[in-house]
Design a protein around this motif. Structure first.
Motif, PDB file in Angstrom:
ATOM      1  N   PHE A 110       0.839  -1.207   0.000  1.00  0.00           N
ATOM      2  CA  PHE A 110       0.000   0.000   0.000  1.00  0.00           C
ATOM      3  C   PHE A 110       0.873   1.256   0.000  1.00  0.00           C
ATOM      4  O   PHE A 110       0.660   2.193  -0.782  1.00  0.00           O
ATOM      5  CB  PHE A 110      -0.925  -0.023   1.211  1.00  0.00           C
ATOM      6  N   ILE A 111       1.872   1.272   0.889  1.00  0.00           N
ATOM      7  CA  ILE A 111       2.770   2.421   0.979  1.00  0.00           C
ATOM      8  C   ILE A 111       3.491   2.641  -0.347  1.00  0.00           C
ATOM      9  O   ILE A 111       3.595   3.775  -0.842  1.00  0.00           O
ATOM     10  CB  ILE A 111       3.771   2.220   2.127  1.00  0.00           C
ATOM     11  N   ASP A 112       3.999   1.561  -0.948  1.00  0.00           N
ATOM     12  CA  ASP A 112       4.751   1.686  -2.188  1.00  0.00           C
ATOM     13  C   ASP A 112       3.862   2.121  -3.353  1.00  0.00           C
ATOM     14  O   ASP A 112       4.341   2.755  -4.300  1.00  0.00           O
ATOM     15  CB  ASP A 112       5.445   0.368  -2.520  1.00  0.00           C
ATOM     16  N   VAL A 113       2.585   1.789  -3.301  1.00  0.00           N
ATOM     17  CA  VAL A 113       1.662   2.191  -4.362  1.00  0.00           C
ATOM     18  C   VAL A 113       1.333   3.681  -4.264  1.00  0.00           C
ATOM     19  O   VAL A 113       1.363   4.402  -5.271  1.00  0.00           O
ATOM     20  CB  VAL A 113       0.370   1.356  -4.309  1.00  0.00           C
ATOM     21  N   VAL A 114       1.010   4.171  -3.071  1.00  0.00           N
ATOM     22  CA  VAL A 114       0.514   5.543  -2.948  1.00  0.00           C
ATOM     23  C   VAL A 114       1.622   6.579  -2.787  1.00  0.00           C
ATOM     24  O   VAL A 114       1.377   7.779  -2.995  1.00  0.00           O
ATOM     25  CB  VAL A 114      -0.495   5.680  -1.793  1.00  0.00           C
ATOM     26  N   SER A 115       2.826   6.156  -2.411  1.00  0.00           N
ATOM     27  CA  SER A 115       3.911   7.120  -2.150  1.00  0.00           C
ATOM     28  C   SER A 115       4.616   7.493  -3.452  1.00  0.00           C
ATOM     29  O   SER A 115       5.679   6.959  -3.772  1.00  0.00           O
ATOM     30  CB  SER A 115       4.911   6.527  -1.153  1.00  0.00           C
ATOM     31  N   GLN A 116       4.024   8.412  -4.166  1.00  0.00           N
ATOM     32  CA  GLN A 116       4.537   8.777  -5.486  1.00  0.00           C
ATOM     33  C   GLN A 116       4.815  10.279  -5.577  1.00  0.00           C
ATOM     34  O   GLN A 116       4.210  11.085  -4.868  1.00  0.00           O
ATOM     35  CB  GLN A 116       3.542   8.370  -6.578  1.00  0.00           C
ATOM     36  N   PRO A 117       5.741  10.658  -6.464  1.00  0.00           N
ATOM     37  CA  PRO A 117       6.052  12.081  -6.641  1.00  0.00           C
ATOM     38  C   PRO A 117       4.842  12.855  -7.143  1.00  0.00           C
ATOM     39  O   PRO A 117       4.116  12.392  -8.025  1.00  0.00           O
ATOM     40  CB  PRO A 117       7.178  12.057  -7.687  1.00  0.00           C
ATOM     41  N   GLY A 118       4.613  13.997  -6.539  1.00  0.00           N
ATOM     42  CA  GLY A 118       3.477  14.817  -6.911  1.00  0.00           C
ATOM     43  C   GLY A 118       2.215  14.486  -6.157  1.00  0.00           C
ATOM     44  O   GLY A 118       1.252  15.257  -6.172  1.00  0.00           O
ATOM     45  N   TRP A 119       2.181  13.328  -5.515  1.00  0.00           N
ATOM     46  CA  TRP A 119       1.021  12.935  -4.713  1.00  0.00           C
ATOM     47  C   TRP A 119       1.331  13.050  -3.228  1.00  0.00           C
ATOM     48  O   TRP A 119       0.666  13.779  -2.506  1.00  0.00           O
ATOM     49  CB  TRP A 119       0.584  11.507  -5.025  1.00  0.00           C
ATOM     50  N   VAL A 120       2.342  12.303  -2.795  1.00  0.00           N
ATOM     51  CA  VAL A 120       2.717  12.272  -1.383  1.00  0.00           C
ATOM     52  C   VAL A 120       3.962  13.115  -1.120  1.00  0.00           C
ATOM     53  O   VAL A 120       4.100  13.705  -0.047  1.00  0.00           O
ATOM     54  CB  VAL A 120       2.936  10.814  -0.920  1.00  0.00           C
ATOM     55  N   PHE A 121       4.862  13.177  -2.076  1.00  0.00           N
ATOM     56  CA  PHE A 121       6.106  13.894  -1.831  1.00  0.00           C
ATOM     57  C   PHE A 121       6.609  14.601  -3.082  1.00  0.00           C
ATOM     58  O   PHE A 121       6.255  14.269  -4.209  1.00  0.00           O
ATOM     59  CB  PHE A 121       7.193  12.936  -1.318  1.00  0.00           C
ATOM     60  N   GLY A 122       7.444  15.594  -2.818  1.00  0.00           N
ATOM     61  CA  GLY A 122       8.253  16.218  -3.839  1.00  0.00           C
ATOM     62  C   GLY A 122       9.687  16.208  -3.350  1.00  0.00           C
ATOM     63  O   GLY A 122       9.945  15.942  -2.170  1.00  0.00           O
ATOM     64  N   VAL A 123      10.620  16.490  -4.224  1.00  0.00           N
ATOM     65  CA  VAL A 123      12.034  16.499  -3.844  1.00  0.00           C
ATOM     66  C   VAL A 123      12.692  17.765  -4.377  1.00  0.00           C
ATOM     67  O   VAL A 123      12.577  18.058  -5.572  1.00  0.00           O
ATOM     68  CB  VAL A 123      12.785  15.261  -4.377  1.00  0.00           C
ATOM     69  N   ASP A 124      13.351  18.475  -3.487  1.00  0.00           N
ATOM     70  CA  ASP A 124      14.128  19.641  -3.875  1.00  0.00           C
ATOM     71  C   ASP A 124      15.613  19.290  -3.733  1.00  0.00           C
ATOM     72  O   ASP A 124      16.007  18.741  -2.701  1.00  0.00           O
ATOM     73  CB  ASP A 124      13.790  20.834  -2.979  1.00  0.00           C
ATOM     74  N   PRO A 125      16.436  19.569  -4.742  1.00  0.00           N
ATOM     75  CA  PRO A 125      17.840  19.165  -4.661  1.00  0.00           C
ATOM     76  C   PRO A 125      18.621  19.844  -3.539  1.00  0.00           C
ATOM     77  O   PRO A 125      19.678  19.345  -3.139  1.00  0.00           O
ATOM     78  CB  PRO A 125      18.403  19.561  -6.031  1.00  0.00           C
ATOM     79  N   VAL A 126      18.109  20.947  -3.022  1.00  0.00           N
ATOM     80  CA  VAL A 126      18.792  21.665  -1.944  1.00  0.00           C
ATOM     81  C   VAL A 126      18.177  21.355  -0.586  1.00  0.00           C
ATOM     82  O   VAL A 126      18.886  21.057   0.382  1.00  0.00           O
ATOM     83  CB  VAL A 126      18.770  23.187  -2.201  1.00  0.00           C
ATOM     84  N   THR A 127      16.843  21.415  -0.503  1.00  0.00           N
ATOM     85  CA  THR A 127      16.166  21.269   0.795  1.00  0.00           C
ATOM     86  C   THR A 127      15.638  19.862   1.048  1.00  0.00           C
ATOM     87  O   THR A 127      15.180  19.565   2.146  1.00  0.00           O
ATOM     88  CB  THR A 127      15.013  22.276   0.912  1.00  0.00           C
ATOM     89  N   GLY A 128      15.674  18.981   0.047  1.00  0.00           N
ATOM     90  CA  GLY A 128      15.234  17.603   0.245  1.00  0.00           C
ATOM     91  C   GLY A 128      13.746  17.413   0.007  1.00  0.00           C
ATOM     92  O   GLY A 128      13.141  18.085  -0.836  1.00  0.00           O
TER      93      GLY A 128
END
Length: 209
Positions: A110-128
């Protein structure tokens, strides 16, 4: 949209202590909110999609700024539908038994299915990481059960990778308001008294959820 989503990670039905506690919680919640819409999601019912090669490729396509095509698009759409069901409710109850010091594999799926970029998280190269469910008023209650491990016991009775992993994941998504309801009677403990305390905690949590 449901008022409350109950996500069950136990396949044991009425024999599951986690589901008995969830029942106490939901009975109280329904009594106080008779018009509430509650979505019960049994992760073992076949509706949770796999996250295999096509889905993994789709994820990396999205990471790269592209749009999934073909079987990747189909896998991504299935994952997106699962996320939408998870995201639809602002109140979420999880029933989580301990399996081998951790969580049942279907909950990790379940976690691996829903934890996607733009849905649950984003990533910034400086702030993480950016936690995309943060600041949206979402609350979670998690029922943690185990039969052998318990707080205060030595390592010969196992370890707790259950709550640190799952509550940690919820916090990572941005859901900081998390209440833990615990039932850890151990092999030689007073299961009846531990159960009474846990059921009381479940009902009390539901009253203010």
């Amino acid at each position: 949209m449901p008022d409350l989503l109950h996500v069950s990670a136990s396949p044991r039905g009425e024999d599951a202590q986690s589901l008995r506690l969830a029942g106490a919680f939901l009975d109280t919640y329904r009594r106080l909110h008779p018009d509430a819409v509650i979505d019960d999601w049994d992760l073992w019912d076949g509706t949770l999609p796999a996250f295999g090669p096509a889905a993994a490729r789709a994820k990396m396509t999205v990471f790269g700024g592209g749009t999934p095509q073909g079987e990747e698009a189909d896998a991504w759409a299935a994952a997106q539908a699962a996320f939408a069901r998870f995201d639809a409710a602002d109140r979420i109850l999880f029933s989580v038994p301990m399996w081998n010091s951790g969580v049942p594999y279907v909950l990790k799926q379940f976690i691996d299915v829903v934890s996607q970029p733009g849905w649950v998280f984003g990533v910034d190269p400086v702030t993480g990481y950016r936690h995309l469910l943060e600041g949206r008023g979402k609350r979670a209650a998690v029922i943690y059960t185990s039969a052998v491990w318990a707080p205060g016991l030595g390592p010969e009775f196992g370890a707790d990778f259950q709550a640190p992993f799952f509550t940690g994941w919820l916090n990572w998504t941005g859901i900081e308001d998390v209440t833990e309801i615990r039932f850890h009677p151990t092999l030689t403990g007073d299961a009846e008294e531990a159960g009474r305390i846990a059921h009381e905690a479940a009902r009390d949590t539901a009253k203010t959820f």
